[in-house]
Design a protein around this motif. Structure first.
Motif, PDB file in Angstrom:
ATOM      1  N   ASP A   9       0.823  -1.209   0.000  1.00 60.84           N
ATOM      2  CA  ASP A   9       0.000   0.000   0.000  1.00 60.84           C
ATOM      3  C   ASP A   9       0.857   1.259   0.000  1.00 60.84           C
ATOM      4  OD1 ASP A   9      -2.236  -1.598  -0.018  1.00 60.84           O
ATOM      5  OD2 ASP A   9      -2.638  -1.374   2.129  1.00 60.84           O
ATOM      6  N   ARG A  10       1.986   1.229   0.685  1.00 61.28           N
ATOM      7  CA  ARG A  10       2.882   2.386   0.703  1.00 61.28           C
ATOM      8  C   ARG A  10       3.625   2.535  -0.619  1.00 61.28           C
ATOM      9  NH1 ARG A  10       5.186   0.614   5.977  1.00 61.28           N
ATOM     10  NH2 ARG A  10       7.051   0.369   4.725  1.00 61.28           N
ATOM     11  N   ALA A  11       3.796   1.457  -1.350  1.00 54.67           N
ATOM     12  CA  ALA A  11       4.536   1.502  -2.616  1.00 54.67           C
ATOM     13  C   ALA A  11       3.713   2.112  -3.751  1.00 54.67           C
ATOM     14  CB  ALA A  11       4.986   0.103  -3.004  1.00 54.67           C
ATOM     15  N   TRP A  12       2.398   1.999  -3.720  1.00 52.25           N
ATOM     16  CA  TRP A  12       1.578   2.454  -4.847  1.00 52.25           C
ATOM     17  C   TRP A  12       1.746   3.927  -5.197  1.00 52.25           C
ATOM     18  CZ3 TRP A  12       0.295   0.072  -8.828  1.00 52.25           C
ATOM     19  CH2 TRP A  12      -0.084  -1.265  -8.793  1.00 52.25           C
ATOM     20  N   PRO A  13       1.819   4.858  -4.261  1.00 51.13           N
ATOM     21  CA  PRO A  13       2.011   6.256  -4.660  1.00 51.13           C
ATOM     22  C   PRO A  13       3.293   6.481  -5.457  1.00 51.13           C
ATOM     23  CG  PRO A  13       1.229   6.165  -2.399  1.00 51.13           C
ATOM     24  CD  PRO A  13       1.552   4.746  -2.813  1.00 51.13           C
ATOM     25  N   ALA A  14       4.378   5.832  -5.054  1.00 53.05           N
ATOM     26  CA  ALA A  14       5.634   5.975  -5.793  1.00 53.05           C
ATOM     27  C   ALA A  14       5.524   5.334  -7.171  1.00 53.05           C
ATOM     28  CB  ALA A  14       6.782   5.350  -5.010  1.00 53.05           C
ATOM     29  N   LEU A  15       4.905   4.169  -7.250  1.00 54.63           N
ATOM     30  CA  LEU A  15       4.724   3.521  -8.548  1.00 54.63           C
ATOM     31  C   LEU A  15       3.824   4.359  -9.454  1.00 54.63           C
ATOM     32  CD1 LEU A  15       4.320  -0.220  -7.530  1.00 54.63           C
ATOM     33  CD2 LEU A  15       6.137   0.762  -8.932  1.00 54.63           C
ATOM     34  N   ALA A  16       2.758   4.880  -8.920  1.00 54.42           N
ATOM     35  CA  ALA A  16       1.822   5.682  -9.715  1.00 54.42           C
ATOM     36  C   ALA A  16       2.497   6.915 -10.293  1.00 54.42           C
ATOM     37  CB  ALA A  16       0.613   6.077  -8.866  1.00 54.42           C
ATOM     38  N   ALA A  17       3.431   7.484  -9.567  1.00 53.42           N
ATOM     39  CA  ALA A  17       4.111   8.695 -10.016  1.00 53.42           C
ATOM     40  C   ALA A  17       5.258   8.407 -10.985  1.00 53.42           C
ATOM     41  CB  ALA A  17       4.653   9.456  -8.799  1.00 53.42           C
ATOM     42  N   TYR A  18       5.613   7.158 -11.164  1.00 59.33           N
ATOM     43  CA  TYR A  18       6.733   6.782 -12.029  1.00 59.33           C
ATOM     44  C   TYR A  18       6.386   7.138 -13.468  1.00 59.33           C
ATOM     45  CZ  TYR A  18      10.602   4.089 -13.923  1.00 59.33           C
ATOM     46  OH  TYR A  18      11.743   3.713 -14.582  1.00 59.33           O
ATOM     47  N   ASP A  19       7.121   8.096 -14.049  1.00 60.62           N
ATOM     48  CA  ASP A  19       6.770   8.590 -15.380  1.00 60.62           C
ATOM     49  C   ASP A  19       7.753   8.179 -16.473  1.00 60.62           C
ATOM     50  OD1 ASP A  19       8.891  10.171 -14.645  1.00 60.62           O
ATOM     51  OD2 ASP A  19       7.872  12.072 -15.006  1.00 60.62           O
ATOM     52  N   LYS A  20       8.697   7.327 -16.145  1.00 60.77           N
ATOM     53  CA  LYS A  20       9.587   6.764 -17.163  1.00 60.77           C
ATOM     54  C   LYS A  20       8.824   5.659 -17.905  1.00 60.77           C
ATOM     55  CE  LYS A  20      13.336   8.951 -15.608  1.00 60.77           C
ATOM     56  NZ  LYS A  20      12.727   9.944 -14.788  1.00 60.77           N
ATOM     57  N   PHE A  22       7.239   2.444 -18.924  1.00 60.28           N
ATOM     58  CA  PHE A  22       6.946   1.261 -18.115  1.00 60.28           C
ATOM     59  C   PHE A  22       6.127   0.311 -18.970  1.00 60.28           C
ATOM     60  CE2 PHE A  22       4.657  -1.341 -15.142  1.00 60.28           C
ATOM     61  CZ  PHE A  22       5.522  -1.518 -14.082  1.00 60.28           C
ATOM     62  N   LEU A  23       6.665  -0.850 -19.240  1.00 61.69           N
ATOM     63  CA  LEU A  23       6.040  -1.820 -20.135  1.00 61.69           C
ATOM     64  C   LEU A  23       5.585  -3.048 -19.368  1.00 61.69           C
ATOM     65  CD1 LEU A  23       5.535  -2.715 -23.127  1.00 61.69           C
ATOM     66  CD2 LEU A  23       7.813  -3.759 -23.017  1.00 61.69           C
ATOM     67  N   THR A  24       4.400  -3.554 -19.718  1.00 61.66           N
ATOM     68  CA  THR A  24       3.952  -4.830 -19.164  1.00 61.66           C
ATOM     69  C   THR A  24       3.940  -5.870 -20.269  1.00 61.66           C
ATOM     70  OG1 THR A  24       1.602  -4.393 -19.522  1.00 61.66           O
ATOM     71  CG2 THR A  24       2.509  -3.715 -17.413  1.00 61.66           C
ATOM     72  N   LYS A  38      -3.378  -5.061 -15.989  1.00 59.55           N
ATOM     73  CA  LYS A  38      -4.422  -4.032 -16.097  1.00 59.55           C
ATOM     74  C   LYS A  38      -4.280  -3.000 -14.980  1.00 59.55           C
ATOM     75  CE  LYS A  38      -7.443  -7.318 -18.284  1.00 59.55           C
ATOM     76  NZ  LYS A  38      -8.443  -8.338 -18.058  1.00 59.55           N
ATOM     77  N   HIS A  39      -4.014  -3.471 -13.787  1.00 59.47           N
ATOM     78  CA  HIS A  39      -3.855  -2.558 -12.651  1.00 59.47           C
ATOM     79  C   HIS A  39      -2.602  -1.700 -12.807  1.00 59.47           C
ATOM     80  CE1 HIS A  39      -7.113  -4.534 -10.584  1.00 59.47           C
ATOM     81  NE2 HIS A  39      -6.541  -5.694 -10.829  1.00 59.47           N
ATOM     82  N   LEU A  40      -1.528  -2.294 -13.289  1.00 62.71           N
ATOM     83  CA  LEU A  40      -0.289  -1.545 -13.491  1.00 62.71           C
ATOM     84  C   LEU A  40      -0.460  -0.481 -14.577  1.00 62.71           C
ATOM     85  CD1 LEU A  40       2.202  -4.547 -13.361  1.00 62.71           C
ATOM     86  CD2 LEU A  40       1.799  -2.843 -11.575  1.00 62.71           C
ATOM     87  N   ILE A  41      -1.060  -0.872 -15.692  1.00 63.64           N
ATOM     88  CA  ILE A  41      -1.266   0.062 -16.804  1.00 63.64           C
ATOM     89  C   ILE A  41      -2.149   1.236 -16.378  1.00 63.64           C
ATOM     90  CG2 ILE A  41      -2.295   0.317 -19.095  1.00 63.64           C
ATOM     91  CD1 ILE A  41      -1.421  -2.652 -19.587  1.00 63.64           C
ATOM     92  N   GLU A  42      -3.183   0.948 -15.621  1.00 62.07           N
ATOM     93  CA  GLU A  42      -4.105   2.002 -15.169  1.00 62.07           C
ATOM     94  C   GLU A  42      -3.475   2.935 -14.158  1.00 62.07           C
ATOM     95  OE1 GLU A  42      -7.440  -0.110 -13.586  1.00 62.07           O
ATOM     96  OE2 GLU A  42      -8.143  -0.743 -15.562  1.00 62.07           O
ATOM     97  N   GLY A  46       3.964   6.144 -16.352  1.00 63.22           N
ATOM     98  CA  GLY A  46       4.837   5.788 -17.462  1.00 63.22           C
ATOM     99  C   GLY A  46       4.320   4.654 -18.338  1.00 63.22           C
ATOM    100  N   ALA A  47       3.242   4.014 -17.929  1.00 61.55           N
ATOM    101  CA  ALA A  47       2.665   2.925 -18.716  1.00 61.55           C
ATOM    102  C   ALA A  47       1.807   3.440 -19.869  1.00 61.55           C
ATOM    103  CB  ALA A  47       1.831   2.011 -17.821  1.00 61.55           C
ATOM    104  N   ALA A  48       1.413   4.701 -19.794  1.00 65.89           N
ATOM    105  CA  ALA A  48       0.536   5.261 -20.837  1.00 65.89           C
ATOM    106  C   ALA A  48       1.217   5.234 -22.200  1.00 65.89           C
ATOM    107  CB  ALA A  48       0.149   6.692 -20.473  1.00 65.89           C
ATOM    108  N   GLY A  49       0.517   4.707 -23.182  1.00 68.22           N
ATOM    109  CA  GLY A  49       0.991   4.724 -24.550  1.00 68.22           C
ATOM    110  C   GLY A  49       2.085   3.727 -24.884  1.00 68.22           C
TER     111      GLY A  49
END
Length: 85
Positions: A9-20, A22-24, A38-42, A46-49
């Protein structure tokens, strides 16, 4: 289990802000991480596009089950990010 949830739960804010970039790349037959992409992409900026893929006939160990498709996905992302010509 409680400690793991707290760390996650503490990791999600940092992951969400990661703008480099990010590929799944997940295996469609993976019983462990099914639908996690799906959760990671959303959630991860950095997962956008990115050229996300679900690899067919592939379980949890994509590098063993579909090494060529996994490599192609990584190469596609590196190109999109400008790291390859």
């Amino acid at each position: 289990r409680q400690r793991q949830m707290c760390i996650r739960d503490r990791a999600w804010p940092a992951l969400a802000a990661y703008d480099k970039p990010f590929l799944t790349l997940f295996g469609e037959d993976d019983p462990i991480t099914r639908d996690a992409e799906k959760h990671l992409i959303e959630r991860i900026a950095g997962a956008a596009g990115q050229p996300h893929r679900t690899l067919g006939t592939c379980g949890h160990f994509c590098q063993e089950d579909q090494p060529d498709f996994l490599a192609q996905g990584v190469i596609a992302m590196a190109r999109k990010a400008g790291h390859l010509g």
